[in-house]
Design a protein around this motif. Structure first.
Motif, mmCIF file in Angstrom:
data_model
loop_
_atom_site.group_PDB
_atom_site.id
_atom_site.type_symbol
_atom_site.label_atom_id
_atom_site.label_comp_id
_atom_site.label_asym_id
_atom_site.label_seq_id
_atom_site.Cartn_x
_atom_site.Cartn_y
_atom_site.Cartn_z
ATOM 1 N N ARG A 200 38.049 24.085 25.127
ATOM 2 C CA ARG A 200 38.746 23.939 23.851
ATOM 3 C C ARG A 200 38.503 25.143 22.938
ATOM 4 O O ARG A 200 39.395 25.615 22.248
ATOM 5 N N LEU B 133 47.941 19.195 20.723
ATOM 6 C CA LEU B 133 47.050 18.353 21.545
ATOM 7 C C LEU B 133 45.586 18.840 21.574
ATOM 8 O O LEU B 133 44.672 18.030 21.416
ATOM 9 N N PRO B 134 45.339 20.147 21.761
ATOM 10 C CA PRO B 134 43.927 20.572 21.810
ATOM 11 C C PRO B 134 43.184 20.366 20.490
ATOM 12 O O PRO B 134 41.951 20.320 20.469
ATOM 13 N N ILE C 153 43.549 17.723 18.441
ATOM 14 C CA ILE C 153 43.374 16.309 18.085
ATOM 15 C C ILE C 153 41.904 15.867 18.062
ATOM 16 O O ILE C 153 41.455 15.268 17.087
ATOM 17 N N ASN D 210 39.040 9.232 13.686
ATOM 18 C CA ASN D 210 39.988 10.308 13.959
ATOM 19 C C ASN D 210 41.394 9.707 14.029
ATOM 20 O O ASN D 210 41.804 9.154 15.051
ATOM 21 N N TYR E 226 44.161 11.177 14.118
ATOM 22 C CA TYR E 226 45.074 11.850 15.047
ATOM 23 C C TYR E 226 45.043 11.131 16.402
ATOM 24 O O TYR E 226 46.055 10.993 17.072
ATOM 25 N N ILE E 227 43.835 10.682 16.790
ATOM 26 C CA ILE E 227 43.726 9.959 18.075
ATOM 27 C C ILE E 227 44.406 8.597 17.963
ATOM 28 O O ILE E 227 45.089 8.150 18.883
ATOM 29 N N ILE F 296 42.796 20.802 28.524
ATOM 30 C CA ILE F 296 42.980 21.552 27.270
ATOM 31 C C ILE F 296 41.871 21.247 26.264
ATOM 32 O O ILE F 296 41.972 21.588 25.097
ATOM 33 N N GLY F 297 40.829 20.566 26.732
ATOM 34 C CA GLY F 297 39.639 20.474 25.887
ATOM 35 C C GLY F 297 39.257 19.098 25.382
ATOM 36 O O GLY F 297 38.370 18.985 24.537
ATOM 37 N N TRP F 298 39.898 18.047 25.854
ATOM 38 C CA TRP F 298 39.468 16.703 25.436
ATOM 39 C C TRP F 298 38.236 16.321 26.243
ATOM 40 O O TRP F 298 38.176 16.544 27.455
#
Lengths: 222, 391
Positions: free
Chosen positions: A83, A107-108, A110, B6, B8-9, B292-294
């Motif tokens: 990320r 998305l990254p 969030i 959060n 956004y989630i 992508i980083g989750w």
């Protein structure tokens, strides 16, 4: 900045047959360099990108990025590393087709739980940089290949990563769009990003801003 | 300061549910139905239990019936004085009561005769004595009886058919009410003389005898003394009645619960089967998010919100529907499973009983189980290398 030391990677195919994708790779990329990994399909270039992004772990050897052994990172730390440090443009873009352009790009961000203004600022910056402001509300599945690729690059850049990895970025593009992508790459290089591209597209081999080209053949650098 | 939640989630989770609208609709439908059935069952059970317990509490402490060849016969009124002489007995009354089958509606009414000068063995009768006109042939009727009478055009009076075939006209003098509807609903309260005439019971006889005891701890002793005095009688204590009432109810609810548990289990198998196998698209999405980083916990948190939103929504819908079904529409069909004998009785309205424990039980049977069924398969995918999931 990026070092791959004696990397081997084996995949187990159908549970029994072992495929040796990489056979003792040693590679070093300096900060700000643009490196091209050239090779046929199945030569192991995508696997190298995957290891640098910590999407998979090497069978032996280690991957060091900025002094950190990313190949040893635990799953959650590997996610944070991706990320914060990596922007990955996948071969098939790996966008979520039922989300809009804007939703895919953010998305990254969030999990970081940024405040709304900062999120909007970052989104606006990449939308503008890759010329897709007018498409931001459209569903990704309704976009052309070139537009989808721009969304993928925008998403890879939303966190302003130091390293950009691109896997066969022009495989699904015509020549005009490929040239457009190359222009975007030039821009990113000018911004000081370290870029590694895995491709077999000859367009990349003689570009003036490419620093080095490595030939990968059957899991080895030749 | 930024919120710990959060949003956004949360937004992503809502968006994800909307994107899978058909699957979401199916799960909401199944879960809401499940909660609705379970809640209705518990609401009805609670209401009937409440009614039963209140009804049983108002029952006399001892009932003495005469039996012959194992069947219930009219008892001699003279037994009243004999029982009254037993030490510890506070009061004794000879009751005249019975069932009257009203063919037009296909229901049984309970006719009860009372005497204005006797001490009443039920509190509800004490107030009824004030309302009932003993000088004319008049009666008070429970709310269920009143409804049936009105539907059959008996608004002011009713003609009973006596055993000799002649008619006995009784005026409807008012409404009889007690602490519970179960107790008063099917009752027709009148003077003992009128009840005797309708059932053709001689003045020297009564249906049974009720006994009040000064000290409740002496009920068993007094009962055994009555049994010694009248060996041909059946002496029923309040505890015996409580047990038999409870047994009937437990048996019915036990049978129902067995079937219900099977269907509940089947529902969960269906839901689990539906959810446990993530589609390749869902797996790929998890792989993309990780790539992508989750973090794994970000993915799980998003899945948790999905499960929470869908199950909480279904829970609320199911509970509201069950409230309306049981307390507004009076649980058609389901009520008769518990009150199977009610075909011959008047229907009664279920009293509103609010029990937070019931709501909590249903919550824990539905919401956390569904959330777990959502999270487990996602956790399996989220812990595999992202590279492998996407491939």
């Amino acid at each position: 900045m990026i070092e791959l030391k004696d990397i081997t990677k084996e995949y187990s195919s159908n549970g029994a047959h072992i495929v040796r994708a990489l056979k003792g790779i040693n590679l070093s990329v300096k900060e700000g360099e643009l490196v091209v990994l050239r090779g046929a399909s199945g030569s192991g270039k995508s696997t190298i990108l995957s290891l640098i992004a910590a999407l998979s772990k090497p069978t032996t050897g280690e991957v060091v990025v900025d002094g950190e052994r990313v190949s040893k990172l635990q799953d959650n730390f590997a996610s944070e590393y991706r990320r914060e440090t990596i922007g990955f443009v996948f071969q098939r873009y790996n966008l979520i087709p039922t989300l809009s352009v804007k939703e895919n790009i953010i998305l990254p961000l969030i999990p970081i739980n940024l405040d709304a203004k900062e999120l909007e600022d970052r989104l606006f910056r990449v939308l503008k940089m890759f010329h897709i402001e007018h498409k931001k509300e459209q569903l990704v599945k309704n976009l052309s290949g070139g537009e989808q690729q721009r969304v993928a690059i925008a998403r890879a850049n939303i966190n302003n990563p130091k390293i950009i990895l691109a896997d066969e970025p022009t495989a699904n593009l015509d020549e005009k769009l490929s040239l457009h992508f190359i222009e975007m790459l030039r821009e990113l290089k000018l911004q000081g990003k370290t870029i590694i591209i895995a491709t077999h597209d000859p367009l990349f081999f003689n570009l003036d801003f490419v620093d080095r080209v490595f030939e990968i053949h059957q899991g080895e650098i030749i | 300061m930024r919120s710990r939640v959060n949003f956004y989630i949360v937004e992503y989770a809502i968006n994800s549910l909307i994107r899978q609208k058909y699957k979401t609709f199916f799960v909401v439908l199944v879960l809401s139905t499940l909660v609705f059935l379970l809640a209705s069952l518990f609401f009805i059970t609670n209401s009937i239990k409440y009614e039963l317990s209140a009804t049983v509490n108002s029952l006399p402490e001892i009932i003495v019936q005469k039996t012959k060849a194992g069947r219930h016969y009219d008892i001699d009124v003279s037994a009243v004085d004999e029982i009254l002489d037993i030490a510890g007995v506070e009061s004794v009354s000879a009751r005249v009561w019975g069932y009257y089958y009203f063919e037009n509606a296909g229901v049984n009414f309970t006719l009860v005769g009372i005497d204005e000068y006797e001490e009443q063995y039920k509190n509800s009768f004490k107030s009824a004595v004030q309302k009932l006109n003993f000088k004319t042939s008049s009666m008070l009727v429970g709310i269920g009886v009143k409804k049936i009478m009105r539907n059959n055009y008996y608004k002011e009076y009713f003609n009973f058919i006596k055993p000799d075939g002649k008619l006995k006209k009784m005026n409807i003098g008012g409404e009889f009410s007690a602490d519970t509807e179960l107790e008063s609903n099917d009752v027709m309260l009148m003077s003992k003389d009128d009840a005797r005439e309708i059932f053709d019971i001689d003045e020297s006889k009564a249906t049974d005898i009720v006994v009040r005891v000064a000290n409740v701890n002496e009920i068993a002793t007094v009962a055994s003394k009555i049994k010694r005095l009248h060996p041909d009688s059946r002496v029923i204590t309040k505890d015996n009645l409580k047990i038999s009432y409870q047994n009937i109810f437990d048996y019915k609810s036990g049978v129902f619960l067995s079937f219900f548990t099977i269907s509940l289990f089947t529902f969960f198998i269906i839901i689990y089967d539906k959810i446990s196998g993530l589609s390749s698209e869902q797996k790929r999405e998890i792989g993309i998010l990780k790539a992508i980083g989750w973090r794994v916990d970000d993915v799980l948190r998003e899945k948790f919100y999905e499960g929470l939103i869908i199950s909480l929504f279904s829970y609320i819908v199911g509970i509201i529907l069950a409230f309306a079904f049981v307390y507004i529409f009076n649980a058609p069909l389901m009520q008769s499973i518990f009150l199977g004998y009610s075909k011959l009785k008047t229907t009664f309205e279920l009293p509103f009983v609010f029990d937070i424990q019931t709501l909590a039980l249903i919550f824990f049977l539905s919401v956390p189980i569904y959330i777990a069924a959502t999270i487990i398969p996602s956790w399996r995918s989220a812990t595999i290398e992202a590279d492998e999931v996407m491939r």
